[in-house]
Design a protein around this motif. Structure first.
Motif, short mmCIF file in Angstrom:
data_model
loop_
_atom_site.label_atom_id
_atom_site.label_comp_id
_atom_site.label_asym_id
_atom_site.label_seq_id
_atom_site.Cartn_x
_atom_site.Cartn_y
_atom_site.Cartn_z
N ASP A 29 41.34 24.52 38.94
CA ASP A 29 41.68 25.45 37.86
C ASP A 29 40.50 25.36 36.90
O ASP A 29 40.38 24.41 36.15
CB ASP A 29 42.99 25.00 37.20
CG ASP A 29 43.43 25.92 36.09
OD1 ASP A 29 42.69 26.85 35.75
OD2 ASP A 29 44.52 25.68 35.55
N ILE A 30 39.60 26.33 36.99
CA ILE A 30 38.32 26.25 36.30
C ILE A 30 38.15 27.41 35.33
O ILE A 30 38.39 28.55 35.67
CB ILE A 30 37.16 26.30 37.32
CG1 ILE A 30 37.27 25.17 38.33
CG2 ILE A 30 35.81 26.26 36.62
CD1 ILE A 30 36.32 25.31 39.52
N ASP A 31 37.71 27.08 34.11
CA ASP A 31 37.20 28.09 33.19
C ASP A 31 35.71 28.17 33.47
O ASP A 31 34.98 27.19 33.29
CB ASP A 31 37.46 27.70 31.74
CG ASP A 31 38.93 27.79 31.38
OD1 ASP A 31 39.58 28.74 31.86
OD2 ASP A 31 39.41 26.94 30.63
N PHE A 32 35.25 29.31 33.98
CA PHE A 32 33.86 29.47 34.42
C PHE A 32 33.15 30.47 33.55
O PHE A 32 33.61 31.60 33.37
CB PHE A 32 33.84 29.95 35.88
CG PHE A 32 32.46 30.14 36.45
CD1 PHE A 32 31.77 29.07 36.99
CD2 PHE A 32 31.84 31.37 36.42
CE1 PHE A 32 30.49 29.23 37.52
CE2 PHE A 32 30.58 31.55 36.94
CZ PHE A 32 29.90 30.48 37.49
N THR A 33 32.02 30.05 32.97
CA THR A 33 31.14 30.98 32.27
C THR A 33 29.83 31.03 33.04
O THR A 33 29.40 30.03 33.62
CB THR A 33 30.86 30.55 30.82
OG1 THR A 33 30.30 29.23 30.81
CG2 THR A 33 32.13 30.57 29.99
N MET A 87 35.59 33.52 32.57
CA MET A 87 36.53 33.95 33.58
C MET A 87 37.28 32.73 34.08
O MET A 87 36.83 31.61 33.92
CB MET A 87 35.81 34.70 34.70
CG MET A 87 35.02 33.84 35.67
SD MET A 87 34.09 34.79 36.88
CE MET A 87 32.69 35.24 35.90
N ARG A 88 38.39 32.98 34.65
CA ARG A 88 39.24 31.88 35.13
C ARG A 88 39.27 31.91 36.64
O ARG A 88 39.49 32.97 37.25
CB ARG A 88 40.64 32.09 34.56
CG ARG A 88 41.62 31.04 34.93
CD ARG A 88 41.76 30.03 33.79
NE ARG A 88 42.74 29.03 34.09
CZ ARG A 88 43.98 29.05 33.64
NH1 ARG A 88 44.39 30.00 32.85
NH2 ARG A 88 44.79 28.09 33.97
N VAL A 89 39.04 30.78 37.27
CA VAL A 89 39.10 30.64 38.73
C VAL A 89 40.22 29.66 39.04
O VAL A 89 40.19 28.52 38.59
CB VAL A 89 37.77 30.11 39.30
CG1 VAL A 89 37.85 29.96 40.80
CG2 VAL A 89 36.61 31.02 38.90
N VAL A 90 41.21 30.12 39.81
CA VAL A 90 42.35 29.26 40.15
C VAL A 90 42.49 29.24 41.66
O VAL A 90 42.53 30.28 42.30
CB VAL A 90 43.65 29.79 39.50
CG1 VAL A 90 44.83 28.92 39.90
CG2 VAL A 90 43.51 29.85 37.99
#
Length: 95
Positions: A9-13, A1-4
Protein backbone atom coordinates in the motif's frame (compact mmCIF):
# COMPACT_ATOMS: atom_id res chain seq x y z
CA UNK A 1 -0.91 8.58 -6.54
CA UNK A 2 -1.84 5.56 -4.54
CA UNK A 3 -0.72 2.04 -5.45
CA UNK A 4 -2.50 -0.80 -3.65
CA UNK A 5 -1.78 -4.50 -4.15
CA UNK A 6 -1.74 -7.66 -2.07
CA UNK A 7 1.89 -6.92 -1.18
CA UNK A 8 1.94 -3.16 -0.75
CA UNK A 9 0.00 0.00 0.00
CA UNK A 10 2.18 2.80 -1.35
CA UNK A 11 1.80 6.54 -1.70
CA UNK A 12 3.88 7.12 -4.84
CA UNK A 13 5.08 10.46 -6.15
CA UNK A 14 7.04 10.74 -9.36
CA UNK A 15 10.62 11.79 -8.81
CA UNK A 16 13.42 11.50 -11.35
CA UNK A 17 12.50 10.35 -14.88
CA UNK A 18 15.26 9.10 -17.19
CA UNK A 19 16.02 6.78 -20.11
CA UNK A 20 18.17 3.74 -19.57
CA UNK A 21 18.93 0.99 -22.10
CA UNK A 22 16.03 2.11 -24.28
CA UNK A 23 13.52 2.01 -21.40
CA UNK A 24 11.85 4.77 -19.43
CA UNK A 25 12.80 4.67 -15.74
CA UNK A 26 10.71 6.49 -13.14
CA UNK A 27 12.05 6.79 -9.62
CA UNK A 28 9.84 7.62 -6.65
CA UNK A 29 10.02 11.07 -5.14
CA UNK A 30 10.97 11.94 -1.58
CA UNK A 31 7.29 11.98 -0.51
CA UNK A 32 6.76 8.33 -1.45
CA UNK A 33 6.23 5.85 1.38
CA UNK A 34 8.53 3.28 -0.22
CA UNK A 35 11.55 3.85 -2.45
CA UNK A 36 10.42 2.53 -5.81
CA UNK A 37 11.78 2.32 -9.35
CA UNK A 38 9.44 1.67 -12.27
CA UNK A 39 10.95 0.51 -15.57
CA UNK A 40 8.74 0.83 -18.65
CA UNK A 41 9.75 -0.85 -21.90
CA UNK A 42 8.56 0.54 -25.24
CA UNK A 43 6.25 -2.50 -25.51
CA UNK A 44 4.80 -1.78 -22.04
CA UNK A 45 4.23 1.86 -23.04
CA UNK A 46 2.48 0.95 -26.30
CA UNK A 47 0.21 -1.48 -24.46
CA UNK A 48 -0.62 1.02 -21.70
CA UNK A 49 -1.29 3.87 -24.16
CA UNK A 50 -3.53 1.61 -26.23
CA UNK A 51 -5.54 0.67 -23.15
CA UNK A 52 -5.77 4.29 -21.98
CA UNK A 53 -6.82 5.68 -25.37
CA UNK A 54 -9.53 3.04 -25.65
CA UNK A 55 -10.93 3.56 -22.15
CA UNK A 56 -13.94 5.85 -21.87
CA UNK A 57 -13.08 6.60 -18.24
CA UNK A 58 -9.85 8.31 -19.36
CA UNK A 59 -11.73 10.66 -21.69
CA UNK A 60 -14.12 11.53 -18.86
CA UNK A 61 -11.12 12.15 -16.58
CA UNK A 62 -9.34 14.39 -19.11
CA UNK A 63 -11.14 17.63 -18.09
CA UNK A 64 -9.99 17.11 -14.50
CA UNK A 65 -6.41 16.76 -15.72
CA UNK A 66 -6.57 19.83 -17.95
CA UNK A 67 -8.62 22.14 -15.74
CA UNK A 68 -7.81 20.92 -12.24
CA UNK A 69 -11.30 19.76 -11.40
CA UNK A 70 -12.03 16.98 -8.94
CA UNK A 71 -9.49 15.15 -6.86
CA UNK A 72 -9.52 17.87 -4.23
CA UNK A 73 -11.56 15.87 -1.77
CA UNK A 74 -9.68 14.16 1.02
CA UNK A 75 -10.94 11.49 3.33
CA UNK A 76 -9.54 9.92 6.46
CA UNK A 77 -8.41 6.97 4.33
CA UNK A 78 -6.33 9.21 2.08
CA UNK A 79 -4.88 11.39 4.81
CA UNK A 80 -4.01 8.77 7.43
CA UNK A 81 -0.33 8.20 7.94
CA UNK A 82 0.86 5.29 5.82
CA UNK A 83 2.41 3.49 8.80
CA UNK A 84 -1.00 3.33 10.50
CA UNK A 85 -2.60 1.99 7.30
CA UNK A 86 0.13 -0.61 6.96
CA UNK A 87 -0.31 -1.89 10.50
CA UNK A 88 -4.07 -2.08 10.25
CA UNK A 89 -4.23 -3.80 6.85
CA UNK A 90 -1.22 -6.09 7.07
CA UNK A 91 0.07 -4.75 3.76
CA UNK A 92 3.71 -3.95 2.92
CA UNK A 93 4.70 -7.13 4.79
CA UNK A 94 5.68 -9.70 2.15
CA UNK A 95 7.26 -11.94 4.78
Amino acid sequence: MRVVSSLADIDFTVGRVRRESGNLVIESGADSTLETTVTITPRDARHALGRLIGAGAVWGFLPAILFGGGGGETTAATTDHWEERRKSTGLNKPW
